[in-house]
Design an enzyme around this catalytic site. Structure first.
Site, PDB file in Angstrom:
ATOM      1  N   ARG A  53      63.569  23.459  90.920  1.00 12.64           N
ATOM      2  CA  ARG A  53      65.006  23.706  91.079  1.00 12.64           C
ATOM      3  C   ARG A  53      65.644  23.912  89.705  1.00 12.64           C
ATOM      4  NH1 ARG A  53      67.774  19.540  91.036  1.00 12.64           N
ATOM      5  NH2 ARG A  53      66.724  18.382  92.697  1.00 12.64           N
ATOM      6  N   TYR A 105      85.952  41.350  98.097  1.00  5.90           N
ATOM      7  CA  TYR A 105      84.997  41.110  99.169  1.00  5.90           C
ATOM      8  C   TYR A 105      85.534  40.002 100.092  1.00  5.90           C
ATOM      9  CZ  TYR A 105      80.633  39.659 101.369  1.00  5.90           C
ATOM     10  OH  TYR A 105      79.667  39.320 102.276  1.00  5.90           O
ATOM     11  N   ASP A 200      83.749  40.550  88.945  1.00 11.07           N
ATOM     12  CA  ASP A 200      82.669  40.762  89.913  1.00 11.07           C
ATOM     13  C   ASP A 200      82.223  42.212  89.734  1.00 11.07           C
ATOM     14  OD1 ASP A 200      81.187  41.459  92.184  1.00 11.07           O
ATOM     15  OD2 ASP A 200      82.296  40.104  93.501  1.00 11.07           O
ATOM     16  N   LYS A 225      72.969  43.532  96.433  1.00  7.62           N
ATOM     17  CA  LYS A 225      73.389  44.934  96.482  1.00  7.62           C
ATOM     18  C   LYS A 225      72.556  45.766  95.504  1.00  7.62           C
ATOM     19  CE  LYS A 225      76.224  42.778  99.166  1.00  7.62           C
ATOM     20  NZ  LYS A 225      77.524  42.303  98.767  1.00  7.62           N
TER      21      LYS A 225
END
Ligand code: PLP
Length: 408
Positions: A53, A105, A200, A225
């Site tokens: 992690r 978004y 973003d 994306k």
């Protein structure tokens, strides 16, 4: 092979962060499917690798690659774009204020409006393409300005450098040191004292613009994306040149734990090797289709930053290297004809998401932006005739023929 920091974008795509595997010389970074690493003595382990992690070699190679693509000193990756957003919002405290550009978004709006407003963040949405709006919205408690450019789905282009200048002018006036330090909280114990500017950059990808060079403190990507680019994974990333901010982000990345798996990191590394080639074709195809649609009798309006009809076309030419693969189109007649078109396409797939090699088409009001309240959608121009295209890298004539048939 290692690349120099001044290498061109294509060279960085392929080589940055990539070294032959030390145990075998394998040219491709192995998929390190391991949760833990063997220690030679308690607390003695190699290069920070104690638990996956916290750090995984496949993820490290990806983060080094992504940092180089944005011209950043630091990159952190996450299990989704919204998990990357969550890492940023965890830096703030109850009572802190966030300015959000109005056209974002749907999921980004939802996280701020439903999850973080609930635990005490204050949120103001403004149209950052309008002069004076940011200066009016900033408060002494503002700690974050969050924007997308080009935005989703209206493809508004916001001047990153101008936004930074306004944030700096505000910070120079505001009294710092509002919050108290709390050493027991570790890196999060230092309050954020000045507004951070976050861009973003999902729609542009690092190929079209690098917001850190234009004044952003932080860049976010939904790697789902263009960076992933093949519609086969969900992931997110943050980049920054601020060492102290990077420490805090890494702390939360590990402490909250929304990290991507090794296989997804490998897939992204494979994808970034062709990012420049894919993006150029996305841009070429989208520009040709936008120009063609603008002359189509069934089309009321085409929104594409590369068209002279776009309200921020001049800014887009200054700020971006090309104009991306996303087009929004208003179909004449509203919902019924646009629904019919979406049902008739064959090569374009009717699906949410964007940025993959295959072309997608969707209806923002019903699909991706349903979480934006109806009145806010109306003000933004997300009306019932609005259709969003994610133009893929197929033969452009086949894409045009498919749209022509669907519009007929
Ligand atoms: C998809 C998207 C996000 C969210 O990313 P996920 O990977 O779906 O969590 C954020 N911003 C933009 C612009 C997006 O398109």
């Amino acid at each position: 092979m290692s690349e120099s920091p001044n290498a061109g974008f294509a060279t960085r795509c392929i080589h940055a962060g990539q070294n032959p595997d030390p145990s075998t010389g394998a040219i491709m970074t192995p998929v390190y499917m391991t949760s833990t690493f063997v220690q030679s003595s308690p607390g003695v382990f190699k290069d920070g690798y104690d638990y996956a992690r916290s750090k995984n070699p496949t993820r490290t190679a990806l983060e080094d690659n992504l940092a180089a693509l944005e011209g950043a000193r630091h990159a952190m990756t996450f299990s989704s774009g919204l998990a990357a957003m969550d890492c940023v919002l965890h830096q703030l405290r109850a009572g802190d204020h966030v300015v959000l550009s109005d056209d974002v978004y749907g999921g980004s709006f939802r996280q701020l409006d439903k999850v973080y407003r609930h635990i005490g963040l204050e949120v103001t949405r403004v149209d950052l393409t309008r002069e004076g709006e940011l200066a009016k919205a900033l408060r002494p408690t503002t700690r974050l300005v969050w924007l997308e450019t080009p935005s989703n789905p209206m493809l508004k282009v916001i001047d990153i450098g101008a936004m930074r200048a306004i944030v700096d002018a505000h910070a120079a006036k505001a009294a710092p040191g509002v919050g108290a330090r709390d050493k027991a909280l570790g890196p999060l114990g230092n309050p954020i004292e000045r507004p951070l500017l976050l861009v973003d950059n999902t729609f542009a990808s690092p190929y079209l613009q690098n917001p850190l060079a234009q004044g952003a403190h932080l860049v976010l990507h939904s790697c789902t994306k263009y960076i992933g680019g093949h519609s086969d994974l969900v992931a997110g990333a943050l980049m920054t040149n601020d060492d102290a901010l990077a420490d805090r982000l890494r702390y939360v990345q590990n402490a909250v734990g929304a990290v991507p798996g090794a296989m997804d990191c490998f897939l992204m590394l494979r994808s970034t090797k062709t990012l420049h080639v894919r993006m150029q074709r996305h841009c070429d195809n989208a520009l040709a289709i936008a120009q063609w649609l603008e002359r189509h009798p069934k089309v009321e309006k085409v929104i594409y930053p590369g068209l002279p009809s776009h309200p921020q076309n001049d800014l887009a030419k200054r700020q971006m290297r090309a104009f991306g693969g996303m087009i929004s189109v208003v179909i004449k007649g509203g919902l019924a004809p646009s629904r019919a078109m979406l049902e008739r396409v064959k090569l374009f797939s009717l699906a949410e998401s964007l940025g993959g090699v295959e072309s997608l088409i969707e209806h923002p009001a019903i699909m991706t932006h349903a979480s934006i309240p109806a009145d806010a959608r109306k003000i933004l121009g997300i009306d019932d005739g609005l259709v969003r295209l994610s133009v893929g890298i197929e033969d452009v004539n086949d894409l045009k023929a498919d749209l022509e048939r669907a519009l007929a």
